[in-house]
Design a protein around this motif. Sequence first.
Motif, PDB file in Angstrom:
ATOM      1  N   MET A 168       0.825  -1.213   0.000  1.00  0.00           N
ATOM      2  CA  MET A 168       0.000   0.000   0.000  1.00  0.00           C
ATOM      3  C   MET A 168       0.853   1.254   0.000  1.00  0.00           C
ATOM      4  SD  MET A 168      -3.340  -0.886   2.334  1.00  0.00           S
ATOM      5  CE  MET A 168      -2.423  -1.351   3.806  1.00  0.00           C
ATOM      6  N   GLN A 169       2.022   1.188   0.598  1.00  0.00           N
ATOM      7  CA  GLN A 169       2.919   2.345   0.591  1.00  0.00           C
ATOM      8  C   GLN A 169       3.555   2.564  -0.775  1.00  0.00           C
ATOM      9  OE1 GLN A 169       5.710   1.558   3.719  1.00  0.00           O
ATOM     10  NE2 GLN A 169       4.254   1.998   5.373  1.00  0.00           N
ATOM     11  N   ASN A 170       3.858   1.466  -1.477  1.00  0.00           N
ATOM     12  CA  ASN A 170       4.506   1.565  -2.777  1.00  0.00           C
ATOM     13  C   ASN A 170       3.527   1.844  -3.907  1.00  0.00           C
ATOM     14  OD1 ASN A 170       6.948   0.995  -1.529  1.00  0.00           O
ATOM     15  ND2 ASN A 170       6.789  -1.211  -1.918  1.00  0.00           N
ATOM     16  N   ASP A 171       2.265   1.445  -3.726  1.00  0.00           N
ATOM     17  CA  ASP A 171       1.255   1.612  -4.787  1.00  0.00           C
ATOM     18  C   ASP A 171       0.003   2.203  -4.151  1.00  0.00           C
ATOM     19  OD1 ASP A 171      -0.437   1.542  -6.923  1.00  0.00           O
ATOM     20  OD2 ASP A 171      -0.246  -0.608  -7.305  1.00  0.00           O
ATOM     21  N   ALA A 172      -0.335   3.418  -4.564  1.00  0.00           N
ATOM     22  CA  ALA A 172      -1.486   4.106  -3.956  1.00  0.00           C
ATOM     23  C   ALA A 172      -2.803   3.404  -4.269  1.00  0.00           C
ATOM     24  CB  ALA A 172      -1.542   5.554  -4.441  1.00  0.00           C
ATOM     25  N   THR A 173      -2.859   2.612  -5.344  1.00  0.00           N
ATOM     26  CA  THR A 173      -4.110   1.937  -5.708  1.00  0.00           C
ATOM     27  C   THR A 173      -4.332   0.645  -4.927  1.00  0.00           C
ATOM     28  OG1 THR A 173      -3.045   0.690  -7.501  1.00  0.00           O
ATOM     29  CG2 THR A 173      -3.935   2.882  -8.030  1.00  0.00           C
ATOM     30  N   ALA A 174      -3.333   0.221  -4.151  1.00  0.00           N
ATOM     31  CA  ALA A 174      -3.461  -1.052  -3.440  1.00  0.00           C
ATOM     32  C   ALA A 174      -4.566  -1.003  -2.394  1.00  0.00           C
ATOM     33  CB  ALA A 174      -2.133  -1.419  -2.782  1.00  0.00           C
ATOM     34  N   ILE A 175      -4.739   0.145  -1.739  1.00  0.00           N
ATOM     35  CA  ILE A 175      -5.734   0.231  -0.669  1.00  0.00           C
ATOM     36  C   ILE A 175      -7.153   0.243  -1.220  1.00  0.00           C
ATOM     37  CG2 ILE A 175      -5.900   2.756  -0.527  1.00  0.00           C
ATOM     38  CD1 ILE A 175      -5.789   2.426   2.536  1.00  0.00           C
ATOM     39  N   THR A 176      -7.312   0.535  -2.502  1.00  0.00           N
ATOM     40  CA  THR A 176      -8.638   0.533  -3.121  1.00  0.00           C
ATOM     41  C   THR A 176      -8.799  -0.602  -4.130  1.00  0.00           C
ATOM     42  OG1 THR A 176      -7.883   2.071  -4.833  1.00  0.00           O
ATOM     43  CG2 THR A 176      -8.871   3.020  -2.836  1.00  0.00           C
ATOM     44  N   SER A 177      -7.909  -1.568  -4.103  1.00  0.00           N
ATOM     45  CA  SER A 177      -7.958  -2.631  -5.102  1.00  0.00           C
ATOM     46  C   SER A 177      -9.150  -3.556  -4.879  1.00  0.00           C
ATOM     47  CB  SER A 177      -6.662  -3.447  -5.051  1.00  0.00           C
ATOM     48  OG  SER A 177      -6.585  -4.168  -3.830  1.00  0.00           O
ATOM     49  N   PRO A 178      -9.707  -4.154  -5.948  1.00  0.00           N
ATOM     50  CA  PRO A 178     -10.814  -5.099  -5.806  1.00  0.00           C
ATOM     51  C   PRO A 178     -10.450  -6.330  -4.976  1.00  0.00           C
ATOM     52  CG  PRO A 178     -10.601  -4.374  -8.082  1.00  0.00           C
ATOM     53  CD  PRO A 178      -9.404  -3.875  -7.357  1.00  0.00           C
ATOM     54  N   VAL A 179      -9.177  -6.750  -5.033  1.00  0.00           N
ATOM     55  CA  VAL A 179      -8.754  -7.922  -4.265  1.00  0.00           C
ATOM     56  C   VAL A 179      -8.905  -7.648  -2.773  1.00  0.00           C
ATOM     57  CG1 VAL A 179      -6.806  -9.416  -3.702  1.00  0.00           C
ATOM     58  CG2 VAL A 179      -7.190  -8.706  -6.069  1.00  0.00           C
ATOM     59  N   ARG A 180      -8.450  -6.487  -2.321  1.00  0.00           N
ATOM     60  CA  ARG A 180      -8.577  -6.127  -0.907  1.00  0.00           C
ATOM     61  C   ARG A 180     -10.049  -6.026  -0.504  1.00  0.00           C
ATOM     62  NH1 ARG A 180      -5.996  -3.355   3.304  1.00  0.00           N
ATOM     63  NH2 ARG A 180      -7.346  -1.869   4.408  1.00  0.00           N
ATOM     64  N   SER A 181     -10.841  -5.372  -1.336  1.00  0.00           N
ATOM     65  CA  SER A 181     -12.266  -5.222  -1.031  1.00  0.00           C
ATOM     66  C   SER A 181     -12.962  -6.574  -0.962  1.00  0.00           C
ATOM     67  CB  SER A 181     -12.925  -4.333  -2.088  1.00  0.00           C
ATOM     68  OG  SER A 181     -14.301  -4.174  -1.826  1.00  0.00           O
TER      69      SER A 181
END
Length: 541
Positions: free
Chosen positions: A80-93
């Motif tokens: 999440m720190q390296n990629d801003a889209t990680a926290i909103t990714s469909p996989v996480r959701s």
Amino acid sequence: MARNLYRFYLYAVSIALLGFAMSGLGRLLQTLLTLTSLRDSYTPAPAGADIVQSVVFFIVSWVIAALLGGLHYWLIRRDMQNDATAITSPVRSFFLNITEALVIAFGVPVLGFGVIAAVGQGGSGVIGAAAIGIPLLFMFGLLELERRRSPLAVEATSLFYRLHFYGVQLLLLIFLTFAWQSALRPIIDTVVFAGRGTQEMCASPNGYCPTYNLLALALNMLWFTGFWVWYGWLLRRDTSLPLRFIMHFLGFAYGVGFVLYGIQLAIGLAILPLFHAAAPLKDITGPSATHDFFSPLTLGLVVMLVYHLLVRAGAQQKLIEQSVVQPVESAVAGILSAAAFWFGIGSLLYNLLQNITPVPNAPDTQAWVMAIAFVVAGLAYIPLDFYLYRRNNREPAVAAGSRRGFVLALLGGGLLAFAIGGATALYSWLTAAFGSPFTNWQQTVHLGLAAFIVGLILVGFYLTASIREKLFSGFAQQAPSPVATSTSAPVLTTASLPTPPTTLTIEEVLDELLAGKITRDEAAVRLHTLTNKSPTLVGNE
């Protein structure tokens, strides 16, 4: 694709290790709770070896989960720190919402029914349910803390978020229904009737005589009500208009249905003495009561109130016009009331046909009472129908949709009853006429004929109403002609205007119009030609 696979691996392993740690906690609780007063007479006390094994398994599972799970969680945070889209990714959701939904869908009923309700009804075996439910609830808390790190504005638009919250809220409403039905009856019997309903059941031969803990029963109701209301409150920021208000109005309809059912039971109970068949108290508030109208009536009122407040909250957020809330709720209540009313009318017709034509199974007192009770319970549909009619006449922009939906629902239901009932009656009669009757074909004929008559009345009345009120006439109107006529301006044709040069641009046409070199109508024709659109041929628009 590779990044999503990597995230899938991280979340899958992390949640699996979290579940492994919860299994160790559950085994430890299973042993420790057996040492308390919750242990019943059928469960033996744990031996020393059992205690040692459960403690060792708990420590081992938590150490392994902390080391490996902590490593994978660190990798998630670094991603999440390296990629801003990680926290909103469909996989996480997906992993957070679906796992949380499954955990709460199992944990809440296990603790509610398996622990709280079991204690309230003097049952046993609560240790196993507590050992499963407490770790699930703890796991839910950890998942919820992590899910709240995601931006709410992005998370609320996720499909998995909506599946989680709307799906779990629906499940919790179903669980609440069972909890309410089983808990409220003994509470009212004890508090209002001093337990006479239970005493009558105990006095009967082979009667079941339960003991109740009223505090635990009340806590069980509050347990499910609290989680259900909380999930509705969490959805207050959802802006998915169709899904949000469809679910809210379906929940409102669910409450209306239980209110009508409770009213039908109360009316049936009130008119039973007219048929010289009064119900004993044990059939009203006893453990196996068949005329318990308190539970469905109060449940329906609570559900209606909560969903009404949720809809009002959406209106206050300007997601829906406040003025349309009352017509829509009236249409929902009117449709369900009409279903009860006409079902009662059909039942009365069926009973009458059964009496006119003698059959082996003539309707008994209960059949007549039920039919009359449904008719009376659904009488509210008549003033609701009239209200929607008057409101549509006064404010069609507000109530037209509700009135159309109401009329269309009754017209469609009447058409189905007319077609299916008529076909059923005709089929049953023809098979008997050709010498191939089936068992109870007379009753089937009467049933189909009653549905046919009710459908005929509904189709005749609401088809006439829709034509008279012109509810659906706008749908069949053709699009207006591109050539409009006006009594105040001459009709112009393209032939009356000079042919525009094809080399001009829109800017050049506007310059000539502002300079007064061409008229407005000439400029309009040239602009329409440049944009390949048909010109408006009525002058002075």
